[in-house]
Enzyme design. Sequence first.
Site, PDB file in Angstrom:
ATOM      1  N   SER A   1     -60.489  25.201 -23.931  1.00  0.00           N
ATOM      2  CA  SER A   1     -61.351  24.954 -24.400  1.00  0.00           C
ATOM      3  C   SER A   1     -60.757  23.570 -24.818  1.00  0.00           C
ATOM      4  O   SER A   1     -59.975  22.688 -24.753  1.00  0.00           O
ATOM      5  CB  SER A   1     -62.456  25.467 -25.430  1.00  0.00           C
ATOM      6  OG  SER A   1     -63.757  24.531 -24.983  1.00  0.00           O
ATOM      7  N   ASN A   2     -61.443  22.850 -25.377  1.00  0.00           N
ATOM      8  CA  ASN A   2     -61.496  21.100 -25.137  1.00  0.00           C
ATOM      9  C   ASN A   2     -62.390  21.410 -26.852  1.00  0.00           C
ATOM     10  O   ASN A   2     -63.283  22.514 -27.301  1.00  0.00           O
ATOM     11  CB  ASN A   2     -61.829  20.309 -24.871  1.00  0.00           C
ATOM     12  CG  ASN A   2     -63.300  19.828 -24.246  1.00  0.00           C
ATOM     13  OD1 ASN A   2     -64.492  19.761 -25.382  1.00  0.00           O
ATOM     14  ND2 ASN A   2     -63.581  21.157 -22.357  1.00  0.00           N
ATOM     15  N   ARG A   3     -62.536  19.978 -27.601  1.00  0.00           N
ATOM     16  CA  ARG A   3     -62.587  19.749 -29.320  1.00  0.00           C
ATOM     17  C   ARG A   3     -64.257  19.372 -28.799  1.00  0.00           C
ATOM     18  O   ARG A   3     -65.133  18.946 -29.651  1.00  0.00           O
ATOM     19  CB  ARG A   3     -61.925  18.594 -29.485  1.00  0.00           C
ATOM     20  CG  ARG A   3     -60.881  18.860 -30.225  1.00  0.00           C
ATOM     21  CD  ARG A   3     -59.615  17.724 -30.317  1.00  0.00           C
ATOM     22  NE  ARG A   3     -60.832  16.943 -31.310  1.00  0.00           N
ATOM     23  CZ  ARG A   3     -60.271  15.944 -31.548  1.00  0.00           C
ATOM     24  NH1 ARG A   3     -59.642  14.913 -31.058  1.00  0.00           N
ATOM     25  NH2 ARG A   3     -61.546  15.212 -32.940  1.00  0.00           N
TER      26      ARG A   3
END
Length: 212
Positions: A27-29
């Site tokens: 995923s990402n932040r």
Amino acid sequence: MKSLADIRFLITAGPTREFFDPIRYISNRSSGKMGYAIAEAARAISSAVMLVSGPTALTPPKGVEFVPVTTAQEMAEAVWSRFEAVDVCIMAAAVCDFRPKKTAASKIKKGSFSGVLELEPTPDILAELGRRKKSQVLVGFAAETDDLESNAREKLVRKGLDFIVANDTSAFDAETNRVAFIGHEGKVERLTELPKSEVAKAIIERAVRLVR
Ligand code: C5P
């Protein structure tokens, strides 16, 4: 000219999750804060606001039609099926650009993992909207670590956008954002660092001006 209250909005927010087994994902932040703020700013002028969101810790704004999704593929289907019926689409989601090629049916055992995770590109949701677009106003984001403006300009053209919101990657999970608007007229409009709610209002104002 449409009256403001008649403008229909489709907003995306948050990250996506791309699974390689039933419990593990990349995923990402993204926190979703920017996209939720945009949905709230749109709701202040119109009651026709849809928010398609990846997993976040946020509560959807009241009065907004909320469509929760998890993966880029689910977000693509949710957005593509709703696009024709809206006037403004703002893609603030941080869609994962890559997903694991395979998703194992059960949890991968420590000892049996090869150490290599093969990835493939996810559908570019926004670029497809650029191809399908008729009179809709289409707005994208560009979060870059290098050459922010030239990359944003390239994206504007490649994805068929009306304007692009360029922001620094330090905006991830922050309460404020420093953005620049880049449109087809060529000039870059820089805003000072503002709370995301104020940035959201500026984005909605600019998008609404372009509705035919
Ligand atoms: O190419 P990049 O991912 O940096 O482009 C960012 C913009 O494109 C954002 O508006 C994002 O929501 C959108 N996007 C998309 N589908 C993807 C990747 C990004 O719609 N697979």
